[in-house]
Enzyme design. Structure first.
Site, mmCIF file in Angstrom:
data_model
loop_
_atom_site.group_PDB
_atom_site.id
_atom_site.type_symbol
_atom_site.label_atom_id
_atom_site.label_comp_id
_atom_site.label_asym_id
_atom_site.label_seq_id
_atom_site.Cartn_x
_atom_site.Cartn_y
_atom_site.Cartn_z
ATOM 1 N N HIS A 166 19.357 43.962 94.039
ATOM 2 C CA HIS A 166 19.646 42.548 94.288
ATOM 3 C C HIS A 166 19.328 41.652 93.096
ATOM 4 O O HIS A 166 19.830 40.518 93.017
ATOM 5 C CB HIS A 166 18.870 42.080 95.517
ATOM 6 N N ASP A 382 40.195 44.346 98.913
ATOM 7 C CA ASP A 382 41.345 45.206 99.220
ATOM 8 C C ASP A 382 41.522 46.231 98.095
ATOM 9 O O ASP A 382 41.784 45.873 96.952
ATOM 10 C CB ASP A 382 42.599 44.331 99.356
#
Length: 450
Positions: A166, A382
Site C-alpha cells: 500500500h 477491462d
C-alpha cells in the site's frame, strides 16, 4: 442486508510462482516515496479481487497469457512496481528500480462463476487459494511490490486477485495501473494515461510545521487487547445498501441534515451500530476515521497520472455514551466535520507530522475506519472480457486492524445497484451489530443497547 456467507468449497491448482519483469530494459535508479506514502499505517499489503464472466468473443484467448504479457508491457511504463523498497535514514522509504519484476501465479479452479452466487461480495470462499501468499513474499521491504494471481474457471470466466504494497499507491493509483494493463491486453501500444511519479509534491515542508489537529494519529493504549483478536474468533459479513435501505435510514436524519451524502449517512449509522456492538466502556473515547480522496483539494497541483497515495485520514473523537445515547444526527454531524477537515493545508500538515514524529501509524484502538472506493473504478477495468462482475477490495478488516470497512459499488441478487460494506467483528459483537442494524432497517426508533 446481505445474507451470511455460503460454504462453497473448491480446488485451485496453481503453477509455480514466477517473476514478470518489464518487457524492455528500464532505468536502474532510486525513487523516494512521499511523506504521505511511507507512514507506518500504510505499510501493509492490501488484497483486491476481480471476477470476469466468460465472453464468447474471446474464445481461444487465454486470460493468463494475455494478462501476463500485458503486465510485462505495462511495467515498462510503471517500472517502479518491478523494483523493491528500501528504508533509509529517518525511516524514509525509497524504491530501488531493479527491474526484478512482480510476482505472478497461473492457476485453475474446478468451479464456475455462477457457483459463487448472484451477488458477488466479500468474504469470498477460498480466498487464500485465489490469492496465494507465496512464502517470503509478503514483507514491506526487499520483496515484490505486487503479486497477481489469475485463476481460470470451468465456465470460461476467470478471477484476477492481487496484493499491493500500500505504500506504493492508493485505490485510485492502483486502478490507473490496472487500466493500463487492460489497455495493453486489448491491443494498445501505450497506456491511455501516462504515469507520473513526482512524489515530492506530497513531501513535508522545510522546516516541517504541523498546522492542523490530527486526532487520527493520537497515541492510545490498547489496554483491553481489542485489536489483537485471533482470526478464528472474528466474523466477516457484507451488508448491502441499495435505494430501499438508504431511504429507510434517511428517515432518522434531522431536517437540518437532510442534504447529507450517502457516505455520511452510512458512516454515521455503521459507526453507531458498531460501537454499540463492541460495547466499550461508557466514558471511553471512540473514533471515526474517514479516508478522504484529497486529489480534488489540490486544484490541479497533483497532475493527471499521479499514482501515489493521495488521501487523508481525518478523525473525530467522542465518547461511547455520547455516540450511543444521542440521536443519529449527532453522529452525522461528527462525520461531516471529519470529511470537511480535509484541505490542501491539512494534507501538507500530515506530511509535516510524519517527519516530525517518525512516521507514526493512525490509531487503531476503538477506531472505525471507512474507505469509499465507489468512484475508484475497479469494476471498469477491462482486459478484453468486459467489465468486472465484481471488482474491489477482497475483504473488510486486516489481521492487525479489524476495524476497517470499504464502500464498494455492487448489485444485489435482484440486480439493484447499491453499496456493499464488508464488516469484521468478533463473533458475539457481529450478532449484536446485525440486530442493531436490522432494527434500523426495519424502521424502528433508535434506542441505545448499552
Amino acid at each position: 442486508m446481505a445474507p451470511p456467507p455460503t460454504s462453497l468449497v473448491f480446488t485451485v491448482r496453481r503453477c509455480k510462482p514466477e517473476l514478470v519483469a518489464p518487457a524492455k530494459p528500464t532505468p536502474h535508479e532510486f525513487k523516494q516515496l512521499s511523506d504521505i506514502d511511507d507512514q507506518e499505517g500504510f505499510r501493509f499489503q492490501i488484497p483486491v479481487i476481480q471476477f470476469y464472466k466468460y465472453d464468447p468473443s474471446m474464445q481461444g484467448r487465454d486470460p493468463v497469457k494475455v494478462i501476463r504479457e500485458a503486465l510485462a508491457q505495462t511495467l515498462v511504463f510503471y517500472y517502479p512496481f518491478a523494483g523493491r523498497l528500501r528504508e533509509g535514514p529517518g525511516r524514509k522509504l525509497v524504491v530501488e528500480c531493479t527491474g526484478e519484476g512482480m510476482l505472478f501465479i497461473e492457476a485453475d479452479a474446478d468451479v464456475t462463476l455462477e457457483q459463487f452466487g448472484n451477488a458477488l461480495q466479500p468474504p469470498f470462499p477460498c480466498l487464500e487459494e485465489l490469492l496465494f501468499d507465496v512464502p517470503g513474499s509478503g514483507g514491506i521491504l526487499n520483496c515484490p511490490l505486487l503479486l497477481i494471481q489469475v485463476t481460470r474457471l470451468k465456465c470460461g470466466g476467470f478471477i484476477l486477485a492481487l496484493r499491493l504494497n500500500h505504500t506504493m499507491s492508493d485505490g485510485y493509483g492502483l486502478v490507473q495501473f490496472m487500466m493500463a494493463v487492460g489497455d495493453f491486453a486489448r491491443g494498445a501500444r501505450s497506456p491511455s494515461i501516462l504515469p507520473v511519479w513526482q512524489r515530492y509534491l506530497l513531501n513535508a515542508r522545510d522546516p516541517p510545521c504541523v498546522t492542523c489537529e490530527h486526532r487520527a494519529y493520537d497515541e492510545v493504549v490498547d489496554a483491553k487487547g481489542s485489536i489483537n483478536i485471533p482470526p478464528e474468533n472474528m466474523a466477516h459479513r457484507s451488508f448491502f445498501f441499495g435505494p430501499t435501505e438508504v431511504s429507510t435510514l434517511r428517515r432518522f436524519v434531522p431536517h437540518r441534515l437532510s442534504q447529507c451524502s450517502m457516505f455520511e449517512l452510512l458512516t454515521a449509522c455503521l459507526w453507531r451500530c458498531r460501537t454499540i456492538a463492541i460495547q466499550p466502556d461508557r466514558n471511553e473515547e471512540v473514533r471515526i476515521l474517514c479516508l478522504v480522496n484529497a486529489r480534488p483539494k489540490f486544484n490541479r497541483l497533483l497532475p493527471i497520472g499521479y499514482y501515489g497515495n493521495a488521501f487523508a485520514i481525518s478523525a473525530v473523537v467522542t465518547t461511547t455514551q455520547k455516540l450511543c445515547e444521542n440521536s443519529l444526527g449527532y453522529a452525522l454531524e461528527l462525520v461531516k466535520k471529519a470529511k470537511n477537515e480535509v484541505t490542501q493545508e491539512h494534507m501538507q500538515s500530515v506530511a509535516d507530522l510524519m517527519v516530525i514524529r517518525g512516521r507514526p501509524s493512525f490509531t487503531m484502538v476503538r477506531s472505525y475506519v471507512v474507505s469509499d472506493v465507489t468512484r475508484a473504478g475497479f469494476r471498469e477495468v477491462d482486459f478484453g472480457w468486459g467489465k468486472a462482475a465484481y471488482g474491489g477490495p477482497a475483504k473488510g478488516g486486516l489481521p492487525f486492524f479489524p476495524g476497517l470497512s470499504f464502500y464498494i459499488p455492487s448489485k444485489n441478487g435482484l440486480g439493484e445497484d447499491g453499496i456493499i460494506v464488508p464488516i469484521c467483528l468478533p463473533t458475539p459483537a457481529m450478532e449484536r451489530f446485525v440486530k442493531e442494524l436490522d432494527g434500523l432497517l426495519r424502521d424502528k426508533t433508535i434506542v441505545s443497547s448499552l
